[in-house]
Design a protein around this motif. Structure first.
Motif, mmCIF file in Angstrom:
data_model
loop_
_atom_site.group_PDB
_atom_site.id
_atom_site.type_symbol
_atom_site.label_atom_id
_atom_site.label_comp_id
_atom_site.label_asym_id
_atom_site.label_seq_id
_atom_site.Cartn_x
_atom_site.Cartn_y
_atom_site.Cartn_z
ATOM 1 N N UNK A 7 0.844 -1.183 0.000
ATOM 2 C CA UNK A 7 0.000 0.000 0.000
ATOM 3 C C UNK A 7 0.880 1.233 0.000
ATOM 4 N N UNK A 8 0.707 2.076 -1.017
ATOM 5 C CA UNK A 8 1.572 3.246 -1.202
ATOM 6 C C UNK A 8 0.727 4.519 -1.157
ATOM 7 N N UNK A 9 1.144 5.486 -0.355
ATOM 8 C CA UNK A 9 0.447 6.763 -0.235
ATOM 9 C C UNK A 9 1.425 7.872 -0.619
ATOM 10 N N UNK A 10 1.220 8.442 -1.794
ATOM 11 C CA UNK A 10 2.147 9.440 -2.329
ATOM 12 C C UNK A 10 1.726 10.845 -1.905
ATOM 13 N N UNK A 11 2.608 11.541 -1.223
ATOM 14 C CA UNK A 11 2.360 12.920 -0.833
ATOM 15 C C UNK A 11 3.368 13.853 -1.478
ATOM 16 N N UNK A 12 3.170 15.136 -1.293
ATOM 17 C CA UNK A 12 4.050 16.107 -1.915
ATOM 18 C C UNK A 12 5.435 16.163 -1.316
ATOM 19 N N UNK A 13 5.598 15.652 -0.094
ATOM 20 C CA UNK A 13 6.896 15.666 0.583
ATOM 21 C C UNK A 13 7.474 14.269 0.734
ATOM 22 N N UNK A 14 6.639 13.319 1.138
ATOM 23 C CA UNK A 14 7.105 11.942 1.336
ATOM 24 C C UNK A 14 6.129 10.949 0.713
ATOM 25 N N UNK A 15 6.665 9.751 0.458
ATOM 26 C CA UNK A 15 5.849 8.622 0.018
ATOM 27 C C UNK A 15 5.804 7.633 1.178
ATOM 28 N N UNK A 16 4.606 7.374 1.685
ATOM 29 C CA UNK A 16 4.442 6.405 2.766
ATOM 30 C C UNK A 16 4.217 5.029 2.150
ATOM 31 N N UNK A 66 0.192 -9.954 -4.355
ATOM 32 C CA UNK A 66 -1.011 -9.638 -5.131
ATOM 33 C C UNK A 66 -0.781 -8.436 -6.034
ATOM 34 N N UNK A 67 -0.106 -7.427 -5.502
ATOM 35 C CA UNK A 67 0.162 -6.243 -6.302
ATOM 36 C C UNK A 67 0.437 -5.031 -5.437
ATOM 37 N N UNK A 68 0.381 -3.882 -6.082
ATOM 38 C CA UNK A 68 0.656 -2.601 -5.428
ATOM 39 C C UNK A 68 -0.544 -1.689 -5.600
ATOM 40 N N UNK A 69 -1.051 -1.175 -4.489
ATOM 41 C CA UNK A 69 -2.068 -0.139 -4.547
ATOM 42 C C UNK A 69 -1.396 1.196 -4.277
ATOM 43 N N UNK A 70 -1.799 2.230 -5.014
ATOM 44 C CA UNK A 70 -1.147 3.528 -4.865
ATOM 45 C C UNK A 70 -2.180 4.646 -4.825
ATOM 46 N N UNK A 71 -2.080 5.490 -3.803
ATOM 47 C CA UNK A 71 -2.944 6.654 -3.679
ATOM 48 C C UNK A 71 -2.165 7.907 -4.032
ATOM 49 N N UNK A 112 -5.980 10.026 -3.165
ATOM 50 C CA UNK A 112 -5.514 9.816 -1.791
ATOM 51 C C UNK A 112 -6.638 9.896 -0.759
ATOM 52 N N UNK A 113 -7.567 10.841 -0.928
ATOM 53 C CA UNK A 113 -8.670 10.947 0.032
ATOM 54 C C UNK A 113 -9.601 9.744 -0.069
ATOM 55 N N UNK A 114 -9.827 9.271 -1.286
ATOM 56 C CA UNK A 114 -10.687 8.108 -1.474
ATOM 57 C C UNK A 114 -10.087 6.853 -0.853
ATOM 58 N N UNK A 115 -8.793 6.652 -1.046
ATOM 59 C CA UNK A 115 -8.190 5.437 -0.482
ATOM 60 C C UNK A 115 -8.073 5.532 1.034
ATOM 61 N N UNK A 116 -7.919 6.741 1.560
ATOM 62 C CA UNK A 116 -7.928 6.902 3.022
ATOM 63 C C UNK A 116 -9.293 6.499 3.575
ATOM 64 N N UNK A 303 -4.132 6.042 4.260
ATOM 65 C CA UNK A 303 -3.894 5.947 2.817
ATOM 66 C C UNK A 303 -3.194 4.662 2.427
ATOM 67 N N UNK A 304 -2.265 4.209 3.253
ATOM 68 C CA UNK A 304 -1.580 2.946 2.980
ATOM 69 C C UNK A 304 -2.549 1.775 3.050
#
Length: 314
Positions: A7-16, A66-71, A112-116, A303-304
């Motif tokens: 589970x990947x949560x991409x932000x403007x400063x960091x990627x969680x 299974x795979x990678x989910x990314x927000x 990102x808001x939807x996956x959160x 998000x993750x």
């Protein structure tokens, strides 16, 4: 047998980044910088490299993933295509296709808001419910709508843009979206401060308040509310009116079981729900009055979790 997912949560400063078991157990989480220079060209390759390193470190074969989910921040359609994301420097970008090519793993993307919201519905405050709406009160106002366990993305990936519901005709300054009177302008962390200053300009009674207009934050306002500051409570009433009205309109459209309130402003605690629900009950359709209001519990991990759930559902 598929045992893991990312589970990947991409932000403007960091990627969680999170490594999960398919049952939702978070095995490990870590962060990498979001390198937004050069139109964000390094972001997806950096993610792919971090995924590969984690697989090697733990001795996990790709066949068991299974795979990678990314927000990502901003609209993204069902094909994983982002038209434009200012915070990351991206223009048109085929996010999931590129990520799959880089990793050799199936990938699926969401806002990102939807996956959160999906994360909170899966393993957070709304676990056990099938239909809910998450409102994220941070720098802006984000939203995610989950119906029967599925994200409502809309035709253009803009489903759940609750922050841009119009709530006030008298606003005469522009929202970041270009419109005026959006919920985000008056009920986000920045919006609450803007609202307080606007009320002062309108002649609100500030006698005895401890708030300092030049330096106050949303946290200051809620702290003052808890200390029985009359002006702060007036601001909270207006905040509750705007948010309660917006959520009443949302409820009349999607009829959720639960509203999850998250983001930095939600750290004020249960008091925030009192003001929102008061006006929600005033404005909402009778059939929607039974909706629950809860505070988010997953914090920055939502998000993750939601991204991981996203790829598990394909």
């Amino acid at each position: 047998m598929k045992e893991y997912c990312f589970g990947i949560d991409v932000g403007g400063t960091t990627v969680k980044m999170g490594l999960f078991r398919v049952d939702g157990e978070l095995l490990e989480k870590w962060e990498i910088p979001s390198r937004t220079e050069n139109e964000g060209k390094a972001i997806l390759p950096d993610i792919a490299e971090a995924v590969q390193k984690k697989l090697e470190e733990r001795g996990i074969e790709k066949d068991s993933v299974t795979g990678i989910g990314i927000g990502v921040p901003g609209p993204i359609n069902a094909e994983g295509i982002v038209p434009h994301t200012a915070n990351l420097g991206w223009g048109y970008k085929e996010v999931t296709r590129e990520l799959t090519e880089l990793t050799g793993l199936v990938s699926k993307g969401g806002n990102d808001a939807n996956v959160a919201a999906l994360g909170e519905m899966w393993k957070g405050a709304a676990a056990g419910h099938k239909s809910g709406v998450m409102v994220t009160l941070g720098t802006g106002v984000g939203g995610g709508i989950i119906i029967d366990g599925k994200i409502i993305t809309g035709a253009n990936g803009a489903g759940g843009e609750i922050g841009h519901i119009h709530v006030e005709d008298a606003v005469d300054w522009n929202c970041g979206c270009g419109n005026q009177g959006c919920l985000e302008q008056l009920a986000s962390a920045n919006g609450m401060v803007t609202l307080a200053k606007w009320m002062i300009r309108q002649g609100a009674d500030t006698k005895g308040t401890t708030l300092q207009p030049e330096t106050m934050t949303a946290k200051d306002i809620w702290d003052a509310v808890k200390a029985d500051d009359a002006f702060a409570k007036d601001v909270a009433e207006r905040f509750g009116k705007y948010l309660g009205l917006a959520l009443a309109n949302v409820a009349s459209t999607v009829d959720p079981e639960v509203f999850v309130i998250g983001g930095g402003v939600s750290k004020a605690g249960p008091v925030i729900l009192e003001y929102i629900k008061k006006y929600y009950l005033k404005y909402t359709f009778r059939g929607c009055r039974g909706a629950k209001f809860v505070l988010a519990t997953l914090g920055n991990d939502a998000g993750m979790y939601g991204s991981a759930k996203l790829v598990l559902e394909q």
